[in-house]
Design a protein around this motif. Structure first.
Motif, PDB file in Angstrom:
ATOM      1  N   ALA A   1       0.832  -1.209   0.000  1.00  0.00           N
ATOM      2  CA  ALA A   1       0.000   0.000   0.000  1.00  0.00           C
ATOM      3  C   ALA A   1       0.864   1.255   0.000  1.00  0.00           C
ATOM      4  O   ALA A   1       0.555   2.235  -0.691  1.00  0.00           O
ATOM      5  N   GLY A   2       1.956   1.230   0.757  1.00  0.00           N
ATOM      6  CA  GLY A   2       2.853   2.383   0.769  1.00  0.00           C
ATOM      7  C   GLY A   2       3.466   2.655  -0.589  1.00  0.00           C
ATOM      8  O   GLY A   2       3.629   3.825  -0.984  1.00  0.00           O
ATOM      9  N   ARG A   3       3.785   1.589  -1.319  1.00  0.00           N
ATOM     10  CA  ARG A   3       4.310   1.803  -2.667  1.00  0.00           C
ATOM     11  C   ARG A   3       3.237   2.371  -3.587  1.00  0.00           C
ATOM     12  O   ARG A   3       3.511   3.214  -4.442  1.00  0.00           O
ATOM     13  N   GLY A   4       1.990   1.939  -3.396  1.00  0.00           N
ATOM     14  CA  GLY A   4       0.904   2.484  -4.207  1.00  0.00           C
ATOM     15  C   GLY A   4       0.681   3.962  -3.951  1.00  0.00           C
ATOM     16  O   GLY A   4       0.366   4.718  -4.872  1.00  0.00           O
ATOM     17  N   PHE A   5       0.862   4.389  -2.691  1.00  0.00           N
ATOM     18  CA  PHE A   5       0.691   5.805  -2.375  1.00  0.00           C
ATOM     19  C   PHE A   5       1.693   6.676  -3.129  1.00  0.00           C
ATOM     20  O   PHE A   5       1.354   7.757  -3.600  1.00  0.00           O
ATOM     21  N   GLY A   6       2.919   6.215  -3.210  1.00  0.00           N
ATOM     22  CA  GLY A   6       3.957   7.040  -3.813  1.00  0.00           C
ATOM     23  C   GLY A   6       4.182   6.801  -5.284  1.00  0.00           C
ATOM     24  O   GLY A   6       5.076   7.420  -5.880  1.00  0.00           O
ATOM     25  N   GLU A   7       3.403   5.932  -5.913  1.00  0.00           N
ATOM     26  CA  GLU A   7       3.612   5.618  -7.324  1.00  0.00           C
ATOM     27  C   GLU A   7       3.128   6.762  -8.205  1.00  0.00           C
ATOM     28  O   GLU A   7       2.059   7.330  -7.989  1.00  0.00           O
ATOM     29  N   ALA A   8       3.924   7.105  -9.192  1.00  0.00           N
ATOM     30  CA  ALA A   8       3.557   8.185 -10.106  1.00  0.00           C
ATOM     31  C   ALA A   8       3.705   7.772 -11.564  1.00  0.00           C
ATOM     32  O   ALA A   8       2.801   8.008 -12.372  1.00  0.00           O
ATOM     33  N   ALA A   9       4.840   7.152 -11.910  1.00  0.00           N
ATOM     34  CA  ALA A   9       5.101   6.835 -13.318  1.00  0.00           C
ATOM     35  C   ALA A   9       4.083   5.842 -13.870  1.00  0.00           C
ATOM     36  O   ALA A   9       3.606   5.986 -15.000  1.00  0.00           O
ATOM     37  N   ALA A  10       3.723   4.821 -13.068  1.00  0.00           N
ATOM     38  CA  ALA A  10       2.767   3.822 -13.547  1.00  0.00           C
ATOM     39  C   ALA A  10       1.365   4.406 -13.695  1.00  0.00           C
ATOM     40  O   ALA A  10       0.577   3.936 -14.518  1.00  0.00           O
ATOM     41  N   LEU A  11       1.052   5.439 -12.908  1.00  0.00           N
ATOM     42  CA  LEU A  11      -0.279   6.053 -12.965  1.00  0.00           C
ATOM     43  C   LEU A  11      -0.358   7.157 -14.001  1.00  0.00           C
ATOM     44  O   LEU A  11      -1.457   7.557 -14.385  1.00  0.00           O
ATOM     45  N   LEU A  12       0.774   7.645 -14.427  1.00  0.00           N
ATOM     46  CA  LEU A  12       0.781   8.737 -15.395  1.00  0.00           C
ATOM     47  C   LEU A  12       0.124   8.319 -16.699  1.00  0.00           C
ATOM     48  O   LEU A  12      -0.550   9.124 -17.356  1.00  0.00           O
ATOM     49  N   TYR A  13       0.291   7.034 -17.090  1.00  0.00           N
ATOM     50  CA  TYR A  13      -0.252   6.544 -18.352  1.00  0.00           C
ATOM     51  C   TYR A  13      -1.574   5.801 -18.181  1.00  0.00           C
ATOM     52  O   TYR A  13      -2.176   5.401 -19.184  1.00  0.00           O
ATOM     53  N   THR A  14      -2.023   5.588 -16.960  1.00  0.00           N
ATOM     54  CA  THR A  14      -3.212   4.761 -16.740  1.00  0.00           C
ATOM     55  C   THR A  14      -4.329   5.504 -16.018  1.00  0.00           C
ATOM     56  O   THR A  14      -5.474   5.466 -16.444  1.00  0.00           O
ATOM     57  N   ALA A  15      -4.021   6.165 -14.894  1.00  0.00           N
ATOM     58  CA  ALA A  15      -5.063   6.836 -14.113  1.00  0.00           C
ATOM     59  C   ALA A  15      -5.416   8.201 -14.661  1.00  0.00           C
ATOM     60  O   ALA A  15      -6.528   8.697 -14.453  1.00  0.00           O
ATOM     61  N   GLY A  16      -4.486   8.839 -15.343  1.00  0.00           N
ATOM     62  CA  GLY A  16      -4.765  10.146 -15.915  1.00  0.00           C
ATOM     63  C   GLY A  16      -4.335  11.281 -15.015  1.00  0.00           C
ATOM     64  O   GLY A  16      -3.970  11.090 -13.852  1.00  0.00           O
ATOM     65  N   MET A  17      -4.374  12.484 -15.565  1.00  0.00           N
ATOM     66  CA  MET A  17      -3.896  13.679 -14.862  1.00  0.00           C
ATOM     67  C   MET A  17      -5.016  14.675 -14.577  1.00  0.00           C
ATOM     68  O   MET A  17      -4.752  15.826 -14.264  1.00  0.00           O
ATOM     69  N   SER A  18      -6.256  14.233 -14.668  1.00  0.00           N
ATOM     70  CA  SER A  18      -7.374  15.144 -14.432  1.00  0.00           C
ATOM     71  C   SER A  18      -8.331  14.517 -13.429  1.00  0.00           C
ATOM     72  O   SER A  18      -8.392  13.294 -13.281  1.00  0.00           O
ATOM     73  N   THR A  19      -9.088  15.370 -12.756  1.00  0.00           N
ATOM     74  CA  THR A  19     -10.085  14.920 -11.783  1.00  0.00           C
ATOM     75  C   THR A  19     -11.307  15.810 -11.898  1.00  0.00           C
ATOM     76  O   THR A  19     -11.210  17.027 -11.753  1.00  0.00           O
ATOM     77  N   ASP A  20     -12.437  15.187 -12.172  1.00  0.00           N
ATOM     78  CA  ASP A  20     -13.707  15.907 -12.269  1.00  0.00           C
ATOM     79  C   ASP A  20     -14.720  15.167 -11.405  1.00  0.00           C
ATOM     80  O   ASP A  20     -15.325  14.182 -11.822  1.00  0.00           O
TER      81      ASP A  20
END
Length: 312
Positions: free
Chosen positions: A217-236
């Protein structure tokens, strides 16, 4: 005659085995003290570096505090905080069952041989993959091939790829460290292998397994590179809409969601708002507090469950 006798005595002392042993002991003690001092110095330098880094991050985070920095608006990080927690929870729902099941299979069912060696090699390869490679794979597998957009569920699957090796290895090592008497005693009482695993082995090693889950879970909190291409950079997000099919529902896992780590990266690299630096500082401090909180909770929860199982 006296000189000759004195030389002979000195020669005998030099040849005395006890004198040589004492010299060797003194040399070993000096070497031990020297090595111990060097290790203490290295450990102390790392501790001081960690304290300095945490102090710097927390100081900037406290200094950046304002009435809107933790709000659920475009000027705050409340939405990013929720996205981070929600994404990690989804990733754990995927990685924990798979990781524990794989560790149990490797420890209790797979015979030593090619299968076990192949699984261990696959786990080592997955754990050593750069997160940016996992992000690109997740983008192709969970976004492009599925024909969808960036979303939290794709990000959670990408994080799960990084978490499964850690949880599997922790479970496997915990089961292997148990004495054989646990298995033999349970089987001697007519329990099946599955009952032995569920009611004896897993409860006995629940503390290290929980520690591995919290580390994932701690690694998931600090992950950025893997989420940059999957989770996106916007929040609505619209907190007044709770229809899961709505693209603005907070609990919709198939909507884009920027996390705290992505907010830090975006604010420091391409932030154009006036409070971009404050957002990055506050998000960094919150991430540190989250990891610290989960580390403390993992130790407390593991000890509490172990005491309950042991009847204390």
């Amino acid at each position: 005659m006296t000189t000759t006798s004195t030389g002979a005595v000195a020669s005998e002392q030099n040849k005395n085995p006890l004198t040589q042993v004492d010299a060797s002991i003194r040399h070993a003690r000096f070497s031990d003290r020297l090595a111990t001092g060097a290790l203490y110095a290295i450990s102390g330098s790392f501790v001081l570096l960690l304290i300095a880094m945490l102090s710097y991050i927390m100081y900037n985070g406290i200094e950046a505090y304002s009435g809107t920095i933790f709000s659920f608006t475009d000027e705050g990080i409340g939405n990013q905080f929720f996205n981070t927690i929600y994404l990690v929870v989804i990733s754990l729902l995927v990685s924990v069952p798979l990781g524990i099941a794989t560790g149990v299979y490797m420890s209790e069912y797979a015979a030593p041989g090619r299968t076990t060696d192949l699984l261990q090699m696959a786990l080592e390869t997955l754990s050593s993959l750069p997160s940016v490679v996992v992000g690109l794979f997740g983008y192709l597998a969970f976004v492009v091939y599925v024909g969808t957009q960036w979303n939290l569920f794709s990000g959670a699957l990408a994080v799960s790829i990084l978490s499964i090796p850690l949880i599997t290895t922790t479970t496997y090592n915990a089961l292997q460290a148990l004495p054989k008497g646990y298995r033999e005693g349970s089987l001697a009482l007519a329990a099946t292998p599955w009952e032995t695993i569920v009611h004896v082995l897993l409860p006995a090693c629940v503390q290290p397994i929980i520690t591995g889950i919290m580390l994932a879970a701690g690694r998931g909190f600090g992950e950025a590179a893997a989420l940059l291409y999957t989770a996106g950079m916007s929040t609505d997000i619209n907190w007044n809409v709770w229809n899961l099919a709505s693209p603005v529902c907070p609990l919709n896992p198939f909507r884009p969601g920027e996390t705290l780590s992505l907010a830090v990266w975006a604010s420091r690299t391409e932030g154009t708002t006036a409070n971009a630096g404050d957002v990055a500082a506050a998000a960094s401090a919150v991430l540190i507090c989250l990891v610290l909180f989960f580390s403390i909770m993992s130790r407390w929860l593991g000890r509490a469950i172990s005491r309950k199982i042991e009847g204390e």
